[in-house]
Design an enzyme around this catalytic site. Sequence first.
Site, PDB file in Angstrom:
ATOM      1  N   ILE A  34      62.325  57.059  49.134  1.00  0.00           N
ATOM      2  CA  ILE A  34      61.316  56.113  49.609  1.00  0.00           C
ATOM      3  C   ILE A  34      60.223  55.878  48.561  1.00  0.00           C
ATOM      4  O   ILE A  34      59.536  54.854  48.590  1.00  0.00           O
ATOM      5  CB  ILE A  34      60.701  56.627  50.941  1.00  0.00           C
ATOM      6  CG1 ILE A  34      60.123  55.484  51.746  1.00  0.00           C
ATOM      7  CG2 ILE A  34      59.673  57.715  50.705  1.00  0.00           C
ATOM      8  CD1 ILE A  34      59.851  55.843  53.198  1.00  0.00           C
ATOM      9  N   ASN A  91      64.948  70.938  44.301  1.00  0.00           N
ATOM     10  CA  ASN A  91      63.781  71.811  44.362  1.00  0.00           C
ATOM     11  C   ASN A  91      63.973  72.859  45.444  1.00  0.00           C
ATOM     12  O   ASN A  91      64.418  72.547  46.549  1.00  0.00           O
ATOM     13  CB  ASN A  91      62.531  70.985  44.681  1.00  0.00           C
ATOM     14  CG  ASN A  91      62.123  70.085  43.528  1.00  0.00           C
ATOM     15  OD1 ASN A  91      62.089  70.522  42.382  1.00  0.00           O
ATOM     16  ND2 ASN A  91      61.832  68.828  43.821  1.00  0.00           N
ATOM     17  N   HIS A 104      68.508  68.994  49.474  1.00  0.00           N
ATOM     18  CA  HIS A 104      68.858  67.673  48.950  1.00  0.00           C
ATOM     19  C   HIS A 104      68.917  67.729  47.434  1.00  0.00           C
ATOM     20  O   HIS A 104      68.201  68.514  46.802  1.00  0.00           O
ATOM     21  CB  HIS A 104      67.855  66.600  49.397  1.00  0.00           C
ATOM     22  CG  HIS A 104      66.425  66.950  49.133  1.00  0.00           C
ATOM     23  ND1 HIS A 104      65.716  67.833  49.918  1.00  0.00           N
ATOM     24  CD2 HIS A 104      65.576  66.557  48.157  1.00  0.00           C
ATOM     25  CE1 HIS A 104      64.490  67.957  49.452  1.00  0.00           C
ATOM     26  NE2 HIS A 104      64.384  67.201  48.371  1.00  0.00           N
TER      27      HIS A 104
HETATM   28  P1  AMP Z   1      61.376  67.354  47.317  1.00  0.00           P
HETATM   29  O1  AMP Z   1      60.029  67.535  46.676  1.00  0.00           O
HETATM   30  O2  AMP Z   1      62.509  67.759  46.394  1.00  0.00           O
HETATM   31  O3  AMP Z   1      61.460  68.008  48.665  1.00  0.00           O
HETATM   32  O4  AMP Z   1      61.555  65.790  47.486  1.00  0.00           O
HETATM   33  C1  AMP Z   1      61.452  65.111  48.695  1.00  0.00           C
HETATM   34  C2  AMP Z   1      61.703  63.644  48.414  1.00  0.00           C
HETATM   35  O5  AMP Z   1      61.916  62.990  49.649  1.00  0.00           O
HETATM   36  C3  AMP Z   1      60.540  62.916  47.718  1.00  0.00           C
HETATM   37  O6  AMP Z   1      61.023  62.353  46.494  1.00  0.00           O
HETATM   38  C4  AMP Z   1      60.134  61.836  48.728  1.00  0.00           C
HETATM   39  O7  AMP Z   1      59.750  60.631  48.123  1.00  0.00           O
HETATM   40  C5  AMP Z   1      61.407  61.689  49.547  1.00  0.00           C
HETATM   41  N1  AMP Z   1      61.226  61.189  50.914  1.00  0.00           N
HETATM   42  C6  AMP Z   1      60.331  61.620  51.845  1.00  0.00           C
HETATM   43  N2  AMP Z   1      60.480  60.935  52.997  1.00  0.00           N
HETATM   44  C7  AMP Z   1      61.505  60.067  52.798  1.00  0.00           C
HETATM   45  C8  AMP Z   1      62.138  59.087  53.609  1.00  0.00           C
HETATM   46  N3  AMP Z   1      61.753  58.862  54.881  1.00  0.00           N
HETATM   47  N4  AMP Z   1      63.149  58.370  53.084  1.00  0.00           N
HETATM   48  C9  AMP Z   1      63.535  58.582  51.796  1.00  0.00           C
HETATM   49  N5  AMP Z   1      62.983  59.491  50.986  1.00  0.00           N
HETATM   50  C10 AMP Z   1      61.980  60.221  51.464  1.00  0.00           C
END
Ligand code: AMP
Length: 122
Positions: A34, A91, A104
């Site tokens: 996002i 992460n 993820h």
């Molecule tokens: P992390 O820091 O590895 O947990 O990354 C989480 C990622 O999820 C970040 O890059 C956010 O921009 C992404 N994110 C959070 N909410 C959403 C959402 N609703 N749809 C898509 N990506 C998201």
Amino acid sequence: MEYDDENIFAKILRGEIPCSKVHEDKWSLAFHDISPQTPIHILVVPKGRYVSIDDFSKNAGGEEIAGFFRAVGHVAREAGVSEKGYRILANHGRDAHQEVPHFHVHIFAGRDLGGMVRNTVK
Ligand code: AMP
């Protein structure tokens, strides 16, 4: 850490909130981040309930792990970035600034990605 069924990716997997889907199969769902940090920034999440790579690598079955990582490669090829290159990143925990507690893999691509990690403080 216990898995939290209210995390945002769990809600996406249950279809409670939308995502910009690029791939889905038995083991995984992939969608655009996002808040993209590169021209192409895709997240691949397993369908199983795993907090992070630590949990996934310890507790997921072999078929599930293989299916998930095959999906990561497939998504990158489908995105057309295999030739020029891409980076995957997962992460885990506080030092890595993990925000969403559902395992993820990030796929970053679409430009020169520079060095591996920010290197100002060792
Ligand atoms: P992390 O820091 O590895 O947990 O990354 C989480 C990622 O999820 C970040 O890059 C956010 O921009 C992404 N994110 C959070 N909410 C959403 C959402 N609703 N749809 C898509 N990506 C998201």
